[in-house]
Design a protein around this motif. Structure first.
Motif, PDB file in Angstrom:
ATOM      1  N   ASN A   1       3.323  64.398  38.335  1.00  0.00           N
ATOM      2  CA  ASN A   1       2.490  64.768  37.174  1.00  0.00           C
ATOM      3  C   ASN A   1       1.313  65.648  37.563  1.00  0.00           C
ATOM      4  OD1 ASN A   1       0.861  62.912  38.475  1.00  0.00           O
ATOM      5  ND2 ASN A   1       0.320  61.778  36.611  1.00  0.00           N
ATOM      6  N   GLY A   2       1.279  66.077  38.817  1.00  0.00           N
ATOM      7  CA  GLY A   2       0.206  66.946  39.270  1.00  0.00           C
ATOM      8  C   GLY A   2      -1.050  66.230  39.707  1.00  0.00           C
ATOM      9  N   VAL A   3      -1.035  64.886  39.712  1.00  0.00           N
ATOM     10  CA  VAL A   3      -2.186  64.085  40.133  1.00  0.00           C
ATOM     11  C   VAL A   3      -1.757  63.215  41.308  1.00  0.00           C
ATOM     12  CG1 VAL A   3      -3.895  62.351  39.440  1.00  0.00           C
ATOM     13  CG2 VAL A   3      -3.054  64.018  37.770  1.00  0.00           C
ATOM     14  N   ILE A   4      -2.532  63.245  42.402  1.00  0.00           N
ATOM     15  CA  ILE A   4      -2.148  62.448  43.567  1.00  0.00           C
ATOM     16  C   ILE A   4      -2.143  60.967  43.205  1.00  0.00           C
ATOM     17  CG2 ILE A   4      -2.941  64.141  45.259  1.00  0.00           C
ATOM     18  CD1 ILE A   4      -5.461  62.454  45.670  1.00  0.00           C
ATOM     19  N   ASP A   5      -1.331  60.201  43.922  1.00  0.00           N
ATOM     20  CA  ASP A   5      -1.090  58.803  43.578  1.00  0.00           C
ATOM     21  C   ASP A   5      -2.348  57.946  43.606  1.00  0.00           C
ATOM     22  OD1 ASP A   5       1.554  59.427  43.262  1.00  0.00           O
ATOM     23  OD2 ASP A   5       2.185  58.630  45.213  1.00  0.00           O
ATOM     24  N   SER A   6      -3.237  58.163  44.578  1.00  0.00           N
ATOM     25  CA  SER A   6      -4.425  57.305  44.670  1.00  0.00           C
ATOM     26  C   SER A   6      -5.296  57.428  43.429  1.00  0.00           C
ATOM     27  CB  SER A   6      -5.245  57.636  45.925  1.00  0.00           C
ATOM     28  OG  SER A   6      -5.706  58.972  45.887  1.00  0.00           O
ATOM     29  N   ILE A   7      -5.422  58.638  42.897  1.00  0.00           N
ATOM     30  CA  ILE A   7      -6.196  58.835  41.669  1.00  0.00           C
ATOM     31  C   ILE A   7      -5.434  58.271  40.474  1.00  0.00           C
ATOM     32  CG2 ILE A   7      -7.132  60.564  40.083  1.00  0.00           C
ATOM     33  CD1 ILE A   7      -7.845  62.273  42.504  1.00  0.00           C
ATOM     34  N   ASP A   8      -4.142  58.539  40.418  1.00  0.00           N
ATOM     35  CA  ASP A   8      -3.306  57.996  39.347  1.00  0.00           C
ATOM     36  C   ASP A   8      -3.402  56.473  39.293  1.00  0.00           C
ATOM     37  OD1 ASP A   8      -2.051  59.560  37.490  1.00  0.00           O
ATOM     38  OD2 ASP A   8      -0.194  59.808  38.613  1.00  0.00           O
ATOM     39  N   ASP A   9      -3.259  55.837  40.455  1.00  0.00           N
ATOM     40  CA  ASP A   9      -3.282  54.372  40.516  1.00  0.00           C
ATOM     41  C   ASP A   9      -4.625  53.816  40.076  1.00  0.00           C
ATOM     42  OD1 ASP A   9      -0.674  54.347  41.461  1.00  0.00           O
ATOM     43  OD2 ASP A   9      -1.275  54.298  43.568  1.00  0.00           O
ATOM     44  N   THR A  10      -5.696  54.471  40.508  1.00  0.00           N
ATOM     45  CA  THR A  10      -7.035  54.013  40.136  1.00  0.00           C
ATOM     46  C   THR A  10      -7.276  54.182  38.647  1.00  0.00           C
ATOM     47  OG1 THR A  10      -7.903  54.531  42.342  1.00  0.00           O
ATOM     48  CG2 THR A  10      -9.509  54.332  40.548  1.00  0.00           C
ATOM     49  N   MET A  11      -6.889  55.328  38.094  1.00  0.00           N
ATOM     50  CA  MET A  11      -7.100  55.561  36.666  1.00  0.00           C
ATOM     51  C   MET A  11      -6.253  54.621  35.808  1.00  0.00           C
ATOM     52  SD  MET A  11      -9.485  57.667  36.828  1.00  0.00           S
ATOM     53  CE  MET A  11      -9.712  57.726  35.048  1.00  0.00           C
ATOM     54  N   ASP A  12      -5.050  54.286  36.279  1.00  0.00           N
ATOM     55  CA  ASP A  12      -4.224  53.335  35.540  1.00  0.00           C
ATOM     56  C   ASP A  12      -4.847  51.942  35.564  1.00  0.00           C
ATOM     57  OD1 ASP A  12      -2.431  55.263  34.817  1.00  0.00           O
ATOM     58  OD2 ASP A  12      -0.911  54.734  36.312  1.00  0.00           O
ATOM     59  N   LEU A  13      -5.457  51.574  36.679  1.00  0.00           N
ATOM     60  CA  LEU A  13      -6.158  50.289  36.745  1.00  0.00           C
ATOM     61  C   LEU A  13      -7.360  50.292  35.808  1.00  0.00           C
ATOM     62  CD1 LEU A  13      -6.754  47.489  37.847  1.00  0.00           C
ATOM     63  CD2 LEU A  13      -7.834  48.569  39.846  1.00  0.00           C
ATOM     64  N   ILE A  14      -8.081  51.393  35.767  1.00  0.00           N
ATOM     65  CA  ILE A  14      -9.226  51.496  34.851  1.00  0.00           C
ATOM     66  C   ILE A  14      -8.761  51.332  33.404  1.00  0.00           C
ATOM     67  CG2 ILE A  14     -10.918  53.131  33.898  1.00  0.00           C
ATOM     68  CD1 ILE A  14     -11.372  54.135  36.759  1.00  0.00           C
ATOM     69  N   LYS A  15      -7.636  51.945  33.053  1.00  0.00           N
ATOM     70  CA  LYS A  15      -7.111  51.801  31.693  1.00  0.00           C
ATOM     71  C   LYS A  15      -6.771  50.347  31.397  1.00  0.00           C
ATOM     72  CE  LYS A  15      -5.132  56.471  31.670  1.00  0.00           C
ATOM     73  NZ  LYS A  15      -3.856  57.249  31.744  1.00  0.00           N
ATOM     74  N   GLU A  16      -6.212  49.654  32.390  1.00  0.00           N
ATOM     75  CA  GLU A  16      -5.866  48.244  32.195  1.00  0.00           C
ATOM     76  C   GLU A  16      -7.122  47.401  32.009  1.00  0.00           C
ATOM     77  OE1 GLU A  16      -2.874  45.911  31.262  1.00  0.00           O
ATOM     78  OE2 GLU A  16      -2.343  47.755  32.343  1.00  0.00           O
ATOM     79  N   LEU A  17      -8.167  47.712  32.762  1.00  0.00           N
ATOM     80  CA  LEU A  17      -9.438  46.997  32.608  1.00  0.00           C
ATOM     81  C   LEU A  17     -10.052  47.273  31.232  1.00  0.00           C
ATOM     82  CD1 LEU A  17     -10.927  47.613  36.171  1.00  0.00           C
ATOM     83  CD2 LEU A  17     -10.374  45.365  35.199  1.00  0.00           C
ATOM     84  N   GLN A  18      -9.902  48.497  30.752  1.00  0.00           N
ATOM     85  CA  GLN A  18     -10.395  48.813  29.407  1.00  0.00           C
ATOM     86  C   GLN A  18      -9.668  47.983  28.346  1.00  0.00           C
ATOM     87  OE1 GLN A  18     -10.046  53.324  30.019  1.00  0.00           O
ATOM     88  NE2 GLN A  18     -11.772  53.195  28.585  1.00  0.00           N
ATOM     89  N   LEU A  19      -8.356  47.848  28.502  1.00  0.00           N
ATOM     90  CA  LEU A  19      -7.588  47.037  27.553  1.00  0.00           C
ATOM     91  C   LEU A  19      -8.045  45.581  27.584  1.00  0.00           C
ATOM     92  CD1 LEU A  19      -3.983  48.453  28.143  1.00  0.00           C
ATOM     93  CD2 LEU A  19      -5.442  48.804  26.130  1.00  0.00           C
ATOM     94  N   LYS A  20      -8.526  45.143  28.735  1.00  0.00           N
ATOM     95  CA  LYS A  20      -9.013  43.778  28.864  1.00  0.00           C
ATOM     96  C   LYS A  20     -10.370  43.602  28.192  1.00  0.00           C
ATOM     97  CE  LYS A  20      -7.279  40.889  30.545  1.00  0.00           C
ATOM     98  NZ  LYS A  20      -6.510  39.730  30.028  1.00  0.00           N
ATOM     99  N   GLY A  21     -11.127  44.724  28.040  1.00  0.00           N
ATOM    100  CA  GLY A  21     -12.422  44.649  27.364  1.00  0.00           C
ATOM    101  C   GLY A  21     -13.580  45.258  28.112  1.00  0.00           C
ATOM    102  N   TYR A  22     -13.342  45.743  29.342  1.00  0.00           N
ATOM    103  CA  TYR A  22     -14.419  46.347  30.134  1.00  0.00           C
ATOM    104  C   TYR A  22     -14.626  47.805  29.703  1.00  0.00           C
ATOM    105  CZ  TYR A  22     -13.666  42.239  33.034  1.00  0.00           C
ATOM    106  OH  TYR A  22     -13.527  40.937  33.477  1.00  0.00           O
ATOM    107  N   THR A  23     -15.872  48.208  29.548  1.00  0.00           N
ATOM    108  CA  THR A  23     -16.175  49.547  29.043  1.00  0.00           C
ATOM    109  C   THR A  23     -16.173  50.582  30.166  1.00  0.00           C
ATOM    110  OG1 THR A  23     -18.549  49.058  29.274  1.00  0.00           O
ATOM    111  CG2 THR A  23     -17.541  48.687  27.117  1.00  0.00           C
ATOM    112  N   TYR A  24     -15.685  51.768  29.823  1.00  0.00           N
ATOM    113  CA  TYR A  24     -15.694  52.899  30.755  1.00  0.00           C
ATOM    114  C   TYR A  24     -16.062  54.170  29.999  1.00  0.00           C
ATOM    115  CZ  TYR A  24     -13.958  56.680  33.730  1.00  0.00           C
ATOM    116  OH  TYR A  24     -13.846  57.841  34.462  1.00  0.00           O
ATOM    117  N   PRO A  25     -17.211  54.768  30.359  1.00  0.00           N
ATOM    118  CA  PRO A  25     -18.181  54.275  31.344  1.00  0.00           C
ATOM    119  C   PRO A  25     -18.947  53.076  30.800  1.00  0.00           C
ATOM    120  CG  PRO A  25     -19.036  56.226  30.274  1.00  0.00           C
ATOM    121  CD  PRO A  25     -17.619  56.058  29.762  1.00  0.00           C
ATOM    122  N   GLY A  26     -19.578  52.370  31.708  1.00  0.00           N
ATOM    123  CA  GLY A  26     -20.306  51.161  31.345  1.00  0.00           C
ATOM    124  C   GLY A  26     -20.079  50.129  32.423  1.00  0.00           C
TER     125      GLY A  26
END
Length: 277
Positions: A213-238
């Motif tokens: 997808n044009g994004v290296i895996d380490s960034i992809d993996d981190t951003m996907d984790l951030i999305k999962e944390l957002q779904l849990k209720g944690y704010t980003y940014p915040g």
């Protein structure tokens, strides 16, 4: 004789009944530690054997001089040949069997070492003043322990985290890539409103791009984790902070360079709150 103390430092070892071995550690304290009876916030770090290579003596000393930061204790836990067994996700080894002792390492940290620090080194009794950080696989370990023990920590910080850690080998037939263990760990875990997370990646952490997808895996993996944390209720940014270093690599110089910025996030001085007594 008049002299200045930059910091107080000691090295020692702690025998873990869970790991059945001695764990070496380094503790660095601010000059005020000598004549104070207060308790101090704590920065716990995996891969403490990298203390010198990360230039942490200089970085921490400068942090102690920064009036905008709270004084804190640095405690680096050293690892050894057991690293690939003890770091990982508690109770869930990866598909190659790595991290099969991560549950024992978590028990060592939470049930043995933290009580030791509170008893012997005036470590804070407030969970909000405990920060656990790590790099690469050590970062995955720190995140896992903090997320699953919110009663002991307030913040987790991960430099170039190994969030690719998975239950089974990657396949393009799994477009959501739910085999990555941290995603379901967050989904199935509890929301703890006091927790905060800091993530860092370098744009040159690696070259791999498994889903093309044009994004290296380490960034992809981190951003996907951030999305999962957002779904849990944690704010980003915040509640979630993310730092991306242009040209940053998966190496100690990159992590050392961003460490002062991390400390500003971890220990900003509170305007109206004193360190706990």
């Amino acid at each position: 004789m008049i002299f200045n103390v930059d910091h107080i430092s000691l090295k020692g070892s702690f025998f873990s009944n869970n790991l059945k071995r001695k764990v070496r550690f380094r503790l660095v304290a601010p000059p005020s530690f000598r004549n104070s009876d207060t308790r101090f916030p704590v920065l716990l770090m995996n891969d403490g054997q990298d203390f010198t290579a990360l230039r942490l003596e200089h970085i921490i000393t400068e942090a102690y001089r920064d009036k905008k930061l709270m004084p804190f204790l640095y405690v680096g836990l050293e690892t050894d040949e057991n690293r690939m067994k003890e770091y990982g996700t508690s109770g869930i080894a990866d598909y190659k069997g790595r991290g099969d002792k991560a549950d024992l390492y978590s028990l060592f940290v939470t049930e043995e070492f933290i009580p030791f620090l509170k008893k012997e080194f005036r470590a804070s009794s407030h969970k909000e003043e405990w920060v656990f950080c790590g790099m690469s696989l050590g970062g995955l370990s720190a995140f896992d322990i903090v997320y699953n023990h919110p009663g002991l920590f307030g913040k987790a910080a991960v430099f170039s985290g190994s969030f690719w850690w998975r239950k089974k080998a990657y396949t393009r037939k799994d477009p959501e890539d739910r085999s990555r263990i941290v995603l379901d760990m967050v989904k199935e875990g509890d929301y703890s409103p006091h927790l905060s997370f800091w993530f860092m990646c370098g744009t040159h952490d690696e070259k791999a791009d498994r889903n093309h997808n044009g994004v290296i895996d380490s960034i992809d993996d981190t951003m996907d984790l951030i999305k999962e944390l957002q779904l849990k209720g944690y704010t980003y940014p915040g509640k979630i902070s993310y730092v991306e270093i242009p040209g940053g690599k998966h190496d100690l110089p990159t992590w050392s360079g961003v460490f002062p910025l991390f400390l500003k996030w971890a220990f900003p001085k509170k305007i109206s709150s004193a360190v706990d007594q």
